[in-house]
Write a protein that holds these residues in place. Structure first.
Motif, PDB file in Angstrom:
ATOM      1  N   HIS A 100      25.774  41.228  30.407  1.00  0.00           N
ATOM      2  CA  HIS A 100      26.440  40.002  30.234  1.00  0.00           C
ATOM      3  C   HIS A 100      27.902  40.071  29.945  1.00  0.00           C
ATOM      4  O   HIS A 100      28.633  39.206  30.414  1.00  0.00           O
ATOM      5  CB  HIS A 100      25.646  38.803  29.534  1.00  0.00           C
ATOM      6  N   GLY A 101      28.273  40.707  28.951  1.00  0.00           N
ATOM      7  CA  GLY A 101      29.651  41.107  28.461  1.00  0.00           C
ATOM      8  C   GLY A 101      30.610  41.532  29.592  1.00  0.00           C
ATOM      9  O   GLY A 101      31.751  41.208  29.693  1.00  0.00           O
ATOM     10  N   PHE A 102      29.851  42.438  30.051  1.00  0.00           N
ATOM     11  CA  PHE A 102      30.773  42.986  31.198  1.00  0.00           C
ATOM     12  C   PHE A 102      31.148  41.913  32.427  1.00  0.00           C
ATOM     13  O   PHE A 102      32.280  42.192  33.138  1.00  0.00           O
ATOM     14  CB  PHE A 102      30.172  44.267  31.977  1.00  0.00           C
ATOM     15  N   VAL A 103      30.026  41.302  32.757  1.00  0.00           N
ATOM     16  CA  VAL A 103      30.230  40.345  33.864  1.00  0.00           C
ATOM     17  C   VAL A 103      31.193  39.297  33.512  1.00  0.00           C
ATOM     18  O   VAL A 103      32.164  38.785  33.907  1.00  0.00           O
ATOM     19  CB  VAL A 103      28.750  39.771  33.956  1.00  0.00           C
ATOM     20  N   SER A 104      31.234  38.811  32.088  1.00  0.00           N
ATOM     21  CA  SER A 104      32.166  37.797  31.636  1.00  0.00           C
ATOM     22  C   SER A 104      33.522  38.226  31.542  1.00  0.00           C
ATOM     23  O   SER A 104      34.317  37.635  31.998  1.00  0.00           O
ATOM     24  CB  SER A 104      31.725  37.706  30.102  1.00  0.00           C
ATOM     25  N   VAL A 105      33.827  39.728  31.365  1.00  0.00           N
ATOM     26  CA  VAL A 105      35.161  40.110  31.610  1.00  0.00           C
ATOM     27  C   VAL A 105      35.587  40.137  33.020  1.00  0.00           C
ATOM     28  O   VAL A 105      36.727  39.891  33.075  1.00  0.00           O
ATOM     29  CB  VAL A 105      35.152  41.652  31.014  1.00  0.00           C
ATOM     30  N   ILE A 106      34.734  40.880  33.815  1.00  0.00           N
ATOM     31  CA  ILE A 106      35.061  40.678  35.139  1.00  0.00           C
ATOM     32  C   ILE A 106      35.267  39.256  36.026  1.00  0.00           C
ATOM     33  O   ILE A 106      36.139  39.020  36.651  1.00  0.00           O
ATOM     34  CB  ILE A 106      33.990  41.476  36.163  1.00  0.00           C
ATOM     35  N   GLY A 107      34.481  38.579  35.427  1.00  0.00           N
ATOM     36  CA  GLY A 107      34.490  36.997  36.071  1.00  0.00           C
ATOM     37  C   GLY A 107      35.276  36.298  35.549  1.00  0.00           C
ATOM     38  O   GLY A 107      35.511  35.346  36.184  1.00  0.00           O
ATOM     39  N   THR A 108      35.950  36.459  34.253  1.00  0.00           N
ATOM     40  CA  THR A 108      36.813  35.530  33.757  1.00  0.00           C
ATOM     41  C   THR A 108      38.079  35.418  34.588  1.00  0.00           C
ATOM     42  O   THR A 108      38.488  34.331  35.171  1.00  0.00           O
ATOM     43  CB  THR A 108      37.335  35.749  32.469  1.00  0.00           C
ATOM     44  N   PRO A 109      38.584  36.277  35.216  1.00  0.00           N
ATOM     45  CA  PRO A 109      39.874  35.994  36.036  1.00  0.00           C
ATOM     46  C   PRO A 109      39.475  35.432  37.416  1.00  0.00           C
ATOM     47  O   PRO A 109      40.331  34.518  37.873  1.00  0.00           O
ATOM     48  CB  PRO A 109      40.363  37.562  36.368  1.00  0.00           C
ATOM     49  N   LEU A 110      38.264  35.596  37.792  1.00  0.00           N
ATOM     50  CA  LEU A 110      37.805  34.978  38.937  1.00  0.00           C
ATOM     51  C   LEU A 110      37.401  33.401  38.736  1.00  0.00           C
ATOM     52  O   LEU A 110      37.931  32.594  39.582  1.00  0.00           O
ATOM     53  CB  LEU A 110      36.608  35.439  39.651  1.00  0.00           C
ATOM     54  N   LEU A 111      37.164  33.194  37.666  1.00  0.00           N
ATOM     55  CA  LEU A 111      36.847  31.751  37.191  1.00  0.00           C
ATOM     56  C   LEU A 111      38.162  30.780  37.170  1.00  0.00           C
ATOM     57  O   LEU A 111      38.123  29.842  37.801  1.00  0.00           O
ATOM     58  CB  LEU A 111      36.321  31.529  35.893  1.00  0.00           C
ATOM     59  N   LEU A 112      39.128  31.785  36.488  1.00  0.00           N
ATOM     60  CA  LEU A 112      40.313  30.919  36.412  1.00  0.00           C
ATOM     61  C   LEU A 112      40.940  30.872  38.092  1.00  0.00           C
ATOM     62  O   LEU A 112      41.745  29.828  38.254  1.00  0.00           O
ATOM     63  CB  LEU A 112      41.326  31.573  35.480  1.00  0.00           C
TER      64      LEU A 112
END
Length: 95
Positions: A28-40
């Motif tokens: 989940h931590g890795f997905v959060s790091v990768i997914g945050t730029p995409l979320l923005l």
């Protein structure tokens, strides 16, 4: 555009690797790091579209304000809530 997105992703990944927070114990931590730029990247255009649609809607609702005797709720609070949900936090994926 693609180079800027790739560069921002790499910078975010490097920053996440060098931060002194504890390492995530799951994926989940890795997905959060990768997914945050995409979320923005997705959140900014959605927020802009929401504001573009909500502003005229709020103006029309102010012009055609229903009388207090009608059972319909006012449109303005719903528009405010929509803008707050689409433009407000969270700005990063939570683990």
């Amino acid at each position: 555009m693609h180079r800027a997105l790739i560069a921002a992703t790499i910078v975010n990944l490097l920053y996440a690797c060098t931060s002194q927070s504890t390492a995530p114990e799951s994926a989940h931590g890795f997905v959060s790091v990768i997914g945050t730029p995409l979320l923005l990247a997705f959140k900014v255009p959605v927020c802009a579209a929401t504001v573009v649609l909500a502003a005229p809607g709020a103006a029309l609702a102010a012009i055609a304000e229903p009388s207090p005797n009608t059972a319909q709720p006012p449109l303005r609070p719903a528009l405010d809530q929509g803008v707050a949900e689409n433009c407000g936090p969270p700005y990063a994926l939570q683990p």
